[in-house]
Design a protein around this motif. Sequence first.
Motif, short mmCIF file in Angstrom:
data_model
loop_
_atom_site.label_atom_id
_atom_site.label_comp_id
_atom_site.label_asym_id
_atom_site.label_seq_id
_atom_site.Cartn_x
_atom_site.Cartn_y
_atom_site.Cartn_z
N PHE A 1 0.85 -1.33 -0.05
CA PHE A 1 0.37 0.02 0.06
C PHE A 1 0.30 1.33 -0.28
CE2 PHE A 1 -4.91 -0.13 1.52
CZ PHE A 1 -5.15 -0.73 0.72
N TYR A 2 0.14 2.12 -0.92
CA TYR A 2 1.18 3.54 -0.38
C TYR A 2 -0.09 5.01 -0.28
CZ TYR A 2 3.80 8.19 -2.23
OH TYR A 2 4.00 9.10 -2.37
N TYR A 3 0.21 5.53 0.74
CA TYR A 3 -0.79 7.14 1.27
C TYR A 3 -0.03 8.21 0.22
CZ TYR A 3 -3.64 3.60 3.51
OH TYR A 3 -4.27 2.81 3.87
N ASP A 4 -0.88 8.94 -0.62
CA ASP A 4 -0.37 10.20 -1.20
C ASP A 4 -0.37 11.24 0.56
OD1 ASP A 4 0.31 10.04 -3.55
OD2 ASP A 4 -1.09 9.24 -4.44
N GLU A 5 0.25 12.76 0.00
CA GLU A 5 -0.04 13.05 0.88
C GLU A 5 -1.21 13.33 1.31
OE1 GLU A 5 2.55 14.54 3.37
OE2 GLU A 5 3.97 12.58 2.00
N ASN A 6 -1.57 14.02 2.75
CA ASN A 6 -3.31 14.62 3.30
C ASN A 6 -3.10 15.63 3.13
OD1 ASN A 6 -6.01 12.84 3.52
ND2 ASN A 6 -5.01 13.94 5.57
N SER A 7 -4.69 16.45 2.79
CA SER A 7 -4.16 17.83 3.31
C SER A 7 -6.37 17.46 3.79
CB SER A 7 -4.62 18.50 2.32
OG SER A 7 -5.30 17.79 1.16
N ASN A 8 -7.13 16.74 3.87
CA ASN A 8 -8.22 16.70 4.62
C ASN A 8 -8.42 16.50 5.64
OD1 ASN A 8 -10.11 15.97 5.40
ND2 ASN A 8 -10.91 15.58 2.53
N LYS A 9 -8.41 17.16 7.02
CA LYS A 9 -8.15 16.95 8.75
C LYS A 9 -9.42 15.52 9.03
CE LYS A 9 -7.05 20.98 9.20
NZ LYS A 9 -7.26 22.59 10.56
N LYS A 10 -10.18 15.54 7.64
CA LYS A 10 -11.53 14.25 8.60
C LYS A 10 -11.08 12.97 7.82
CE LYS A 10 -15.40 14.96 6.14
NZ LYS A 10 -16.29 15.15 5.17
N HIS A 11 -9.65 13.14 7.39
CA HIS A 11 -9.19 11.57 6.57
C HIS A 11 -8.15 11.64 7.46
CE1 HIS A 11 -11.51 12.45 3.10
NE2 HIS A 11 -12.69 11.85 4.26
N LEU A 12 -7.52 12.19 8.35
CA LEU A 12 -6.09 12.36 9.20
C LEU A 12 -5.65 11.48 9.74
CD1 LEU A 12 -3.87 14.30 9.60
CD2 LEU A 12 -4.66 15.46 11.70
N GLY B 1 -2.89 4.69 7.83
CA GLY B 1 -1.92 4.04 6.91
C GLY B 1 -0.55 4.17 6.34
N LYS B 2 -0.04 5.92 6.83
CA LYS B 2 1.71 6.06 6.53
C LYS B 2 2.28 5.22 7.85
CE LYS B 2 2.44 8.91 3.30
NZ LYS B 2 3.73 8.99 2.58
N GLN B 3 2.40 4.87 8.49
CA GLN B 3 2.84 4.67 9.51
C GLN B 3 2.77 2.39 10.72
OE1 GLN B 3 3.02 6.20 13.94
NE2 GLN B 3 2.02 8.15 12.66
#
Length: 295
Positions: free
Chosen positions: A117-128, A134-136
């Motif tokens: 799996f890979y996660y792009d940078e997130n800018s949405n606080k609702k999904h933080l 996912g990142k960790q």
Amino acid sequence: MLSILIPTYNYYIYDLVLNIHEKCLKENFDFEIICLDDNSDANYTKANKKIEELSSCYYKINSKNKGRVATREHLAKLAKNKWLLFLDADVIPKNDNFITKYLNYIDKDYKAVFGGFYYDENSNKKHLLRWKYGKQKEEVTAQKRNLNPYKVIISANLLIKKDTYLSLSKQVKTNTYGGDLIFAALLKEQNINILHIDNEVIHLGLEDNKVFLKKQKEAVKLLYDSVEKREIINHDNSLLKTYSKIKKYNLDIFFSWFYKSFNKRIERHLLGQKPKILFLQLLKLSYLSYLYQKN
């Protein structure tokens, strides 16, 4: 040679199918792409119907909502090929050679291959919270995953032999969130030869923080129930192993008390602007302890 299987529910998947279809055509091999919709709302099914305009692509709809496990098992039974590539609806391949990489392992001595799996940078606080988790916890290199191969199991990007999958899926007796935890334990218990490679998909469909937190607690309850029913015996699950350690020193009593006293406060933190995944792990461990103490 390869059946690509995409279960979906209330999600637009045409772009994913088109992406995979183009990659398969470039490789010029025998393939099929089967999408099974778990009785989505009409606006989704209408939009996804155009999948059938693509060669070797099929879009089918369940007559009623059957859940994730049953839908994936039905897909496997529909497949004509002995190798299956499962992709969740809310992903997209990270690299152009995504299909090529998997084809390289079809003749190898493995029953299942996990791409990661890979996660792009997130800018949405609702999904933080979901993004941080996912990142960790999920965005792990193949090198690290192969050191403990049954620990990070994500079936949203999975190449597996058809007979192997059908044998395992009929042993997964849940349709709730967390089925991959049972799947991972079954892989280890039956000593299935698996491999992890760096062939990631980008996870696009992030749940909002409240939904994800609810699902995490559901997964803990599923683990508890599965151990109690002896559906999980041999495993590499970090939460269960940590619980066994604290129970050895009778600290599970303290963690149960901690959950009853502080779970609301921790949940407020996790739904806030700076959630720490360490606190999520603490919540899960204390909740598991609470379940054992309560019962």
